[in-house]
Scaffold this active site. Structure first.
Site, PDB file in Angstrom:
ATOM      1  CB  SER A 193      -0.951  -0.048   1.203  1.00 17.64           C
ATOM      2  OG  SER A 193      -1.921   0.956   1.147  1.00 17.64           O
TER       3      SER A 193
ATOM      4  CG  ASP B 271      -7.079  -3.032  -3.644  1.00 16.60           C
ATOM      5  OD1 ASP B 271      -7.735  -1.986  -3.444  1.00 16.60           O
ATOM      6  OD2 ASP B 271      -5.876  -3.129  -3.353  1.00 16.60           O
TER       7      ASP B 271
ATOM      8  CG  HIS C 113      -5.761  -2.336   0.042  1.00 13.16           C
ATOM      9  ND1 HIS C 113      -4.943  -1.983  -0.997  1.00 13.16           N
ATOM     10  CD2 HIS C 113      -5.287  -1.657   1.130  1.00 13.16           C
ATOM     11  CE1 HIS C 113      -4.025  -1.133  -0.587  1.00 13.16           C
ATOM     12  NE2 HIS C 113      -4.207  -0.929   0.710  1.00 13.16           N
TER      13      HIS C 113
END
Length: 682
Positions: free
Chosen positions: A302, A589, A640
């Site tokens: 991320s 996602d 995610h």
């Protein structure tokens, strides 16, 4: 007889039922039978109604809720948590001032939970793995499969968490915060306790100074250290632990594996200024290379991917890391970007404008009411704006990447409206009648509009730390190598000169993801933007104020602006793309949009201006096909966060780390290549 009847009526005037039943002694026997039949029918109807709605009665719901609460607590609570039960109970009693009236000075008796812990451990071990919330049934299996193929640890591995993944603990010793000392304010059971029972102090401790972007006076919060700092967010909710488990099977331990946690609240620049984060990361990598005689594999999730891009420029810079242009080439074997926020996240826009996102507007009305009462939009947006790290995920590239008022690269066929309008308003909304200055805004115009509605301290922070444009001139890109404001934007910097390094972009696809928004406005409110800015207050005795000084509120205390928030009442899933509670859903996602996840990987970094060393970039999309019977989707999820436990991702990481990265090839399940070609790169 009539006299007795009158006396009887007078004595029972307050009882309407008896008065109606005995109002006349001349009531016939047939009439009495009729009344009895009516009463029987009503009683039968009531019993029938109760039987029909038993599952909605409190007699059913209360025990069910109690049972579910015990079950969830059982699944999340771990045997080692019993050691802290005494402390938590004492804090809870103290919070509500629970005392024994006769003996107010008596402390809570010390309880021995050792036997309970043993029995709990036995029971816990008999539960099937898929039904444990802190497991997905795939512990160590990927590593075992790789080990059977003869693969073992080769390159040292450094893990870099994403935003909000690293636990934060208090090191404050001032009297106001001394009770928090060495306790986790973010992550862990302690966080839940503080949010529930000491909310205001918790917010004050986590909020950064709006001017410096560092610790407020009297407060010191630091990132937790070690692999446990981001292995789990809270007991039972894993983050990096699955990857660590599988790496351990093929020979990794603390001698060749390192997790580099950081305070994700800080701007990327302040990570080094306050904590020396990049210096520590560089020293760790250099130590691995010197000891293992091999280059390092960086694995970032991320926002951690953006932190690594920043680190590459920092370590090369002659004014900062002073590592020279060949440092990355000499020290980094591969860079694995997991669900990277390369071009920003749409929710960064909404959280900084109104403190909202899909997760806050798509909860049920009761939940929304509780959230607003407990942690209002104003409180959330003030806290989020103080976290300059999150502001670094503002979307990048402007209209050239994200589209204009009539078109967006990721608009699907037969669209009824475009994602290019990042923030849109319903023109027929009664709340917006007479608001001529409101219009459907693209990413560029929305960015300006939002910044105009933020404190000057926030505007200065954004201007002094970040840049969100797109640069195509090669000479200017080279000049940006020494401008730290550009280092978090891959569209304004070049990848390092590391031709032997490999980049892997791995991310999930198949979950509806917030891409753009419908907003609305309502009642007027006082403009707290300038009121919250200490530098905006006028001092009539200070000649330096001059004409630039502005009052926090206008004369007569009149309101200045309207409340602006996501139009949560607007839902139309027949549209394309669908609108759910004011959020226009796109591909991604569930957290990061598809363009941000993959456009740089399949197109941007294929161009020499941004990748002069021609570093090979491999893109792997993992489809979201969760297993319904396994919490958090099991090994085939593309979510995610949950992707950190997926089989596909763990296989890729282990292959790259053990020297089999050549087996990882491009794999696509979305139309990202088609979308990326529509971006105005040139």
């Amino acid at each position: 007889m009539s006299v007795l009847t009158q006396r009887f009526k007078k004595r029972n005037q307050s009882d309407s039922v008896i008065a109606e039943t005995h109002h006349d002694e001349r009531t016939t026997t047939n009439d009495l039978h009729v009344v009895e039949e009516e009463i029987d029918k009503k009683l039968k109807g009531l019993h029938k109604k109760d039987d029909r709605h038993f599952y909605a009665t409190r007699r059913f719901l209360f025990p069910l809720g109690l049972l579910l609460g015990v079950l969830v607590g059982y699944l999340i609570y771990q045997p080692n948590d019993f050691q802290d039960f005494q402390t938590h109970l004492a804090l809870l009693m103290d919070e509500f001032e629970v005392r024994v009236p006769e003996f107010p000075a008596i402390d809570l008796p010390q309880l021995d939970f050792s036997r309970v812990e043993v029995e709990w451990q036995k029971l816990w071990q008999n539960i099937p793995e898929p039904w444990k919330l802190n497991n997905n049934g795939l512990e160590f299996t990927v590593g075992e499969a790789m080990a059977e193929k003869g693969l073992s640890a080769k390159y040292p591995v450094v893990l870099i968490p994403g935003v909000i993944s690293t636990g934060l603990e208090s090191w404050s010793t001032s009297p106001d915060y001394r009770a928090f000392f060495r306790k986790k304010l973010w992550g862990g059971f302690s966080m839940i306790s503080q949010v529930t029972f000491n909310r205001d102090k918790w917010i004050a401790a986590l909020m950064l100074d709006p001017v410096t972007g560092l610790d407020p006076p009297g407060v010191k919060v630091r990132a937790a250290e070690g692999i446990d700092a981001a292995s789990s967010f809270i007991q039972g909710y894993w983050l990096w632990s699955k990857i660590v488990e599988n790496l351990a099977v093929v020979g990794y331990d603390t001698n060749n594996l390192h997790l580099a946690p950081y305070d994700w609240r800080l701007s990327y620049y302040n990570l080094e200024e306050r904590d020396g984060y990049y210096s520590k990361l560089r020293a760790t990598i250099e130590g691995f290379v010197a000891r293992e005689k091999r280059k390092v594999v960086l694995t970032a999730h991320s926002m951690g991917s953006t932190v690594i891009l920043y680190f590459f420029k920092w370590v090369e810079s002659p004014e900062h890391g002073r590592g020279g242009p060949d440092w990355v080439e000499n020290h980094i074997e591969s860079f694995i970007s997991i669900a990277g926020t390369h071009l920003g996240v749409a929710k960064a826009i909404s959280t900084l404008l109104s403190g909202e996102m899909k997760d806050t507007v798509q909860i049920n009305p009761a939940g929304a009411y509780v959230l607003e009462r407990f942690f209002s939009r104003k409180e959330r947006v003030k806290l989020f704006r103080s976290w300059a790290g999150g502001a670094g995920m503002w979307i990048k590239g402007g209209d050239d990447v994200w589209g204009n008022a009539t078109f967006a690269p990721d608009d699907v066929a037969n669209s009824t409206h475009t994602h290019g309008a990042l923030i849109a308003f319903r023109q027929n909304s009664l709340a917006l009648q007479g608001e001529a200055d409101l219009f459907n805004m693209t990413s560029s115009s929305a960015g300006t509009w939002i910044l105009e509605r933020t404190p000057t301290t926030f505007q200065k922070m954004m201007a002094s730390n970040y840049s969100f444009g797109i640069e195509r001139d090669v000479e200017k890109l080279k000049a940006n190598n020494v401008d730290f404001r550009k280092w978090s934007n891959p569209l304004e910097i070049q990848l390092p000169h590391a031709p032997s390094m490999k980049i892997y972009c791995v991310y999930g696809h198949g979950k509806p993801t917030e891409r753009s928004y419908w907003y609305t406005q309502t009642d007027y409110e006082y403009d707290e933007v300038r009121a919250d800015d200490p530098h905006a207050l006028c001092n009539e005795e200070d000649p330096a104020s001059g004409a630039n000084c502005t009052s926090p509120r206008p004369p007569l205390d009149m309101p200045l602006s309207r409340q602006t928030f996501i139009d949560a009442e607007y839902t139309d899933e027949t549209l394309n793309p669908p609108v759910v509670n004011g959020v226009k859903m796109g591909e991604g996602d569930d957290t990061v949009g598809l363009l941000s996840l993959g456009a740089m990987c399949v197109e941007g970094w294929k161009r020499e201006r941004w990748n002069p060393a021609r570093i090979p970039v491999t893109t792997v999309e993992l489809p979201h096909n969760p297993v319904a019977t396994i919490p958090r989707g099991g090994g085939t999820t593309g979510d995610h966060v949950d992707i950190l436990g997926s089989t596909g991702l763990n296989e890729i990481i282990l292959k790259v780390a053990t020297g089999a990265g050549g087996e990882v090839q491009d794999s696509f399940v979305s139309n990202i290549r088609e979308y990326a070609k529509k971006v105005k790169w040139d």
